[in-house]
Design a protein around this motif. Structure first.
Motif, PDB file in Angstrom:
ATOM      1  N   ARG A 133       0.797  -1.231   0.000  1.00 45.21           N
ATOM      2  CA  ARG A 133       0.000   0.000   0.000  1.00 45.21           C
ATOM      3  C   ARG A 133       0.830   1.281   0.000  1.00 45.21           C
ATOM      4  NH1 ARG A 133      -2.710  -3.951  -0.657  1.00 45.21           N
ATOM      5  NH2 ARG A 133      -4.723  -4.456   0.305  1.00 45.21           N
ATOM      6  N   SER A 134       2.112   1.191   0.284  1.00 47.37           N
ATOM      7  CA  SER A 134       3.004   2.368   0.307  1.00 47.37           C
ATOM      8  C   SER A 134       2.439   3.524   1.128  1.00 47.37           C
ATOM      9  CB  SER A 134       3.287   2.852  -1.120  1.00 47.37           C
ATOM     10  OG  SER A 134       3.906   1.843  -1.885  1.00 47.37           O
ATOM     11  N   PRO A 135       2.178   3.293   2.422  1.00 48.30           N
ATOM     12  CA  PRO A 135       1.637   4.368   3.262  1.00 48.30           C
ATOM     13  C   PRO A 135       2.675   5.451   3.519  1.00 48.30           C
ATOM     14  CG  PRO A 135       2.277   2.512   4.615  1.00 48.30           C
ATOM     15  CD  PRO A 135       2.438   2.063   3.183  1.00 48.30           C
ATOM     16  N   ALA A 136       2.196   6.607   3.953  1.00 50.45           N
ATOM     17  CA  ALA A 136       3.108   7.710   4.258  1.00 50.45           C
ATOM     18  C   ALA A 136       3.847   7.464   5.560  1.00 50.45           C
ATOM     19  CB  ALA A 136       2.331   9.024   4.341  1.00 50.45           C
ATOM     20  N   ALA A 137       3.223   6.718   6.495  1.00 50.58           N
ATOM     21  CA  ALA A 137       3.835   6.436   7.789  1.00 50.58           C
ATOM     22  C   ALA A 137       3.072   5.306   8.466  1.00 50.58           C
ATOM     23  CB  ALA A 137       3.852   7.676   8.679  1.00 50.58           C
ATOM     24  N   VAL A 138       3.678   4.775   9.511  1.00 48.79           N
ATOM     25  CA  VAL A 138       3.030   3.754  10.339  1.00 48.79           C
ATOM     26  C   VAL A 138       3.089   4.233  11.786  1.00 48.79           C
ATOM     27  CG1 VAL A 138       3.034   1.361  11.120  1.00 48.79           C
ATOM     28  CG2 VAL A 138       3.777   1.904   8.790  1.00 48.79           C
ATOM     29  N   LEU A 139       1.921   4.273  12.458  1.00 47.87           N
ATOM     30  CA  LEU A 139       1.856   4.697  13.848  1.00 47.87           C
ATOM     31  C   LEU A 139       1.481   3.513  14.738  1.00 47.87           C
ATOM     32  CD1 LEU A 139      -0.085   8.109  13.654  1.00 47.87           C
ATOM     33  CD2 LEU A 139       2.362   7.678  13.384  1.00 47.87           C
ATOM     34  N   GLY A 179      13.612   3.815   9.122  1.00 54.39           N
ATOM     35  CA  GLY A 179      13.930   4.354  10.435  1.00 54.39           C
ATOM     36  C   GLY A 179      12.722   4.283  11.348  1.00 54.39           C
ATOM     37  N   VAL A 180      12.980   4.352  12.655  1.00 60.86           N
ATOM     38  CA  VAL A 180      11.900   4.286  13.642  1.00 60.86           C
ATOM     39  C   VAL A 180      12.138   5.335  14.727  1.00 60.86           C
ATOM     40  CG1 VAL A 180      13.091   2.452  14.932  1.00 60.86           C
ATOM     41  CG2 VAL A 180      10.638   2.790  15.248  1.00 60.86           C
ATOM     42  N   LEU A 181      11.056   5.979  15.151  1.00 61.31           N
ATOM     43  CA  LEU A 181      11.104   6.945  16.247  1.00 61.31           C
ATOM     44  C   LEU A 181      10.246   6.389  17.386  1.00 61.31           C
ATOM     45  CD1 LEU A 181      10.451  10.249  14.227  1.00 61.31           C
ATOM     46  CD2 LEU A 181      12.661   9.265  14.851  1.00 61.31           C
ATOM     47  N   THR A 182      10.776   6.380  18.608  1.00 60.35           N
ATOM     48  CA  THR A 182      10.019   5.848  19.734  1.00 60.35           C
ATOM     49  C   THR A 182       9.789   6.914  20.804  1.00 60.35           C
ATOM     50  OG1 THR A 182      11.985   5.083  20.935  1.00 60.35           O
ATOM     51  CG2 THR A 182      10.988   3.557  19.369  1.00 60.35           C
ATOM     52  N   ASP A 183       8.755   6.681  21.607  1.00 58.63           N
ATOM     53  CA  ASP A 183       8.374   7.598  22.694  1.00 58.63           C
ATOM     54  C   ASP A 183       8.148   9.020  22.183  1.00 58.63           C
ATOM     55  OD1 ASP A 183       8.137   6.022  25.040  1.00 58.63           O
ATOM     56  OD2 ASP A 183      10.309   5.801  25.084  1.00 58.63           O
ATOM     57  N   VAL A 184       7.519   9.121  21.037  1.00 62.32           N
ATOM     58  CA  VAL A 184       7.196  10.427  20.455  1.00 62.32           C
ATOM     59  C   VAL A 184       5.976  11.007  21.175  1.00 62.32           C
ATOM     60  CG1 VAL A 184       6.318  11.527  18.352  1.00 62.32           C
ATOM     61  CG2 VAL A 184       8.193   9.884  18.220  1.00 62.32           C
ATOM     62  N   VAL A 185       6.004  12.315  21.435  1.00 63.26           N
ATOM     63  CA  VAL A 185       4.870  12.954  22.114  1.00 63.26           C
ATOM     64  C   VAL A 185       4.052  13.829  21.175  1.00 63.26           C
ATOM     65  CG1 VAL A 185       5.961  12.862  24.377  1.00 63.26           C
ATOM     66  CG2 VAL A 185       6.308  14.872  22.937  1.00 63.26           C
ATOM     67  N   ASP A 186       4.570  14.083  19.974  1.00 66.39           N
ATOM     68  CA  ASP A 186       3.814  14.831  18.971  1.00 66.39           C
ATOM     69  C   ASP A 186       4.469  14.615  17.615  1.00 66.39           C
ATOM     70  OD1 ASP A 186       1.834  16.383  17.914  1.00 66.39           O
ATOM     71  OD2 ASP A 186       2.663  18.308  18.569  1.00 66.39           O
ATOM     72  N   VAL A 187       3.690  14.812  16.561  1.00 64.88           N
ATOM     73  CA  VAL A 187       4.204  14.654  15.197  1.00 64.88           C
ATOM     74  C   VAL A 187       3.856  15.901  14.403  1.00 64.88           C
ATOM     75  CG1 VAL A 187       4.144  13.285  13.078  1.00 64.88           C
ATOM     76  CG2 VAL A 187       3.917  12.150  15.303  1.00 64.88           C
ATOM     77  N   ILE A 232       6.534   5.295  13.686  1.00 61.70           N
ATOM     78  CA  ILE A 232       6.514   6.186  14.838  1.00 61.70           C
ATOM     79  C   ILE A 232       5.719   5.556  15.980  1.00 61.70           C
ATOM     80  CG2 ILE A 232       5.926   8.499  15.656  1.00 61.70           C
ATOM     81  CD1 ILE A 232       6.045   9.439  12.731  1.00 61.70           C
ATOM     82  N   ALA A 233       6.404   5.359  17.102  1.00 55.80           N
ATOM     83  CA  ALA A 233       5.759   4.838  18.312  1.00 55.80           C
ATOM     84  C   ALA A 233       5.413   6.020  19.206  1.00 55.80           C
ATOM     85  CB  ALA A 233       6.677   3.863  19.033  1.00 55.80           C
ATOM     86  N   VAL A 234       4.125   6.251  19.403  1.00 50.13           N
ATOM     87  CA  VAL A 234       3.650   7.450  20.101  1.00 50.13           C
ATOM     88  C   VAL A 234       3.277   7.117  21.540  1.00 50.13           C
ATOM     89  CG1 VAL A 234       1.955   9.326  20.072  1.00 50.13           C
ATOM     90  CG2 VAL A 234       2.772   8.336  17.914  1.00 50.13           C
ATOM     91  N   ARG A 235       3.754   7.941  22.458  1.00 49.33           N
ATOM     92  CA  ARG A 235       3.503   7.730  23.883  1.00 49.33           C
ATOM     93  C   ARG A 235       2.015   7.907  24.193  1.00 49.33           C
ATOM     94  NH1 ARG A 235       7.148  11.156  27.914  1.00 49.33           N
ATOM     95  NH2 ARG A 235       8.744   9.870  26.869  1.00 49.33           N
ATOM     96  N   PRO A 236       1.421   6.958  24.921  1.00 47.72           N
ATOM     97  CA  PRO A 236       0.007   7.097  25.309  1.00 47.72           C
ATOM     98  C   PRO A 236      -0.244   8.387  26.079  1.00 47.72           C
ATOM     99  CG  PRO A 236       0.772   4.858  25.721  1.00 47.72           C
ATOM    100  CD  PRO A 236       1.981   5.660  25.346  1.00 47.72           C
TER     101      PRO A 236
END
Length: 316
Positions: A83-89, A110-118, A146-150
Motif C-alpha cells: 500500500r506504500s503508506p506515508a507512515a506507520v503509527l 527508520g523508527v522513532l520511539t516515545d514520540v509525544v507529537d508529530v 513512529i511509536a507514540v507515547r500514550p
C-alpha cells in the motif's frame, strides 16, 4: 491524501484509548487506516469509525495472535509493501515498540520511539533527559515508523464510514518461534489503567508508610483517577512496583498529574513531566517538584489531601 497505517491496540476486541489518540494524530497528516489483528473486530468497528478511520484492514485470523509479536510485524511489513503508506503509527507500549523495531528491520526504515507529537513532514517530538529538553527527529530513509507515547494526544471523535478490506499474511517459521500457550487475565479494579488514565494521583516518600496510601487512593477515587507511586515509596514496600512512575517505572502523560509528598527527583520527573497540568502537595517549599508544576501547595499532605478529597466529593 496519503494513507497512514495505525496499528489497533486491543485486548480481545476491547480497543485501548491510545488507538483513538493515534487515529486522531494520523488524521492531521493524512487518511487514517486502522490495522486490526485477530478476532473481535465486529464488536469494535463502530469505535474505529467514531474516531475517524477512513479505512480498516482486517486480519481476523486467530493464528496471528497465537504467537508473540512477530506476526503483527510481518503483517505490517506486507501492508507497507503493498500500500506504500506515508507512515506507520503504533503505541509506544512495550509490545508496540518491539513491533516498531521488528518492522523497521523488515522494511529497512527508520523508527522513532516515545514520540509525544508529530509535526508536518513526520517530524517527531521527544521529551528527553527527564523532560528537561525537547528534541525533534525525522526518519532519514524509508517509511517512517513512529511509536507514540500514550496520553500525548487528546483523542477527538470524527465519525466516518470506513471501507473495510480483509487481509492475510503467510507467517514465516521465524514468526512462529514464540507461541502463546496461556493467557491470564489480571483482575481489574474500578480505577483506570495507570498509563492510560486522564488523571493520576501519585504518592511518594512523604506519605510515610503503606497504611497512609489510603489518603492517596481516596483522593484518586474522588477524581476517578489512577494511583501511582514514586520509586522511594515502592522500594520501601508501601505500594506495588507495578504502580511506580518514573525512569525505571512507567511513563505517564495524563491531563492532570497530582504529586503528593514527592520531592521531584529527576528519576521521577522523567516519567511524568509531559503531563498537561501538574499539581504538587509538599511541605518543603524548596522541593525540586515545584520547579515544574503548574500549581503548588506548600503544606502538610495529611491535612491538605483529606480536605481536597472532601471538597471534590462535595462538588460531585
Amino acid at each position: 491524501m496519503a494513507e497512514i497505517l495505525v496499528l489497533v491496540d486491543h485486548v480481545d476486541g476491547e480497543v485501548k484509548k491510545v488507538t483513538f489518540e493515534l487515529l486522531t494524530l494520523a488524521r492531521r497528516h493524512g487518511d487514517a487506516a486502522a490495522v486490526w489483528v485477530g478476532p473481535g473486530y465486529e464488536g469494535a468497528k463502530d469505535k474505529l469509525a467514531e474516531y475517524g478511520a477512513a479505512k480498516v484492514y482486517v486480519a481476523a485470523d486467530e493464528e496471528l495472535t497465537s504467537y508473540v509479536v512477530a506476526p503483527k510485524a510481518e503483517l505490517l511489513a506486507q501492508l507497507v509493501a503493498d500500500r506504500s503508506p506515508a507512515a506507520v503509527l503504533v503505541a509506544a507500549t512495550g509490545e508496540g515498540k518491539e513491533i516498531a523495531g521488528r518492522l523497521a528491520v523488515k522494511i529497512d526504515s527508520g523508527v522513532l520511539t516515545d514520540v509525544v507529537d508529530v509535526a508536518d513532514g513526520f517530524v517527531g517530538e521527544h521529551s528527553i533527559f527527564g523532560g528537561a529538553i525537547v528534541s525533534h527527529a525525522k526518519v532519514s530513509k524509508g517509511t517512517p515508523i513512529i511509536a507514540v507515547r500514550p496520553n500525548s494526544t487528546a483523542p477527538e471523535a470524527a465519525p466516518s464510514s470506513p471501507a473495510e478490506e480483509q487481509v492475510s499474511v503467510t507467517l514465516s517459521d521465524a514468526a512462529k518461534a514464540a507461541k502463546v500457550v496461556e493467557k491470564v487475565v489480571q483482575e481489574k479494579g474500578e480505577r483506570p489503567e495507570l498509563t492510560e488514565a486522564a488523571i493520576v494521583v501519585s504518592g511518594g516518600r512523604g506519605v510515610g508508610g503503606a497504611d497512609n496510601f489510603k489518603l492517596i487512593e481516596e483522593l484518586a477515587d474522588s477524581l476517578g483517577a489512577a494511583v501511582g507511586a514514586s520509586r522511594a515509596a515502592t522500594d520501601a514496600g508501601w505500594y506495588p512496583h507495578t504502580f511506580q512512575v518514573g525512569q525505571t517505572g512507567k511513563t505517564v502523560s495524563p491531563q492532570l498529574y497530582i504529586a503528593v509528598g514527592i520531592s521531584g527527583a529527576i528519576q521521577h520527573r522523567a516519567g511524568m513531566q509531559t503531563s498537561k497540568t501538574i499539581v504538587a502537595i509538599n511541605k518543603d517549599p524548596e522541593a525540586p517538584i515545584f520547579e515544574l508544576v503548574d500549581y503548588g501547595i506548600v503544606g502538610d499532605l495529611f491535612q491538605v489531601a483529606p480536605q481536597l478529597t472532601e471538597e471534590i466529593t462535595k462538588r460531585k
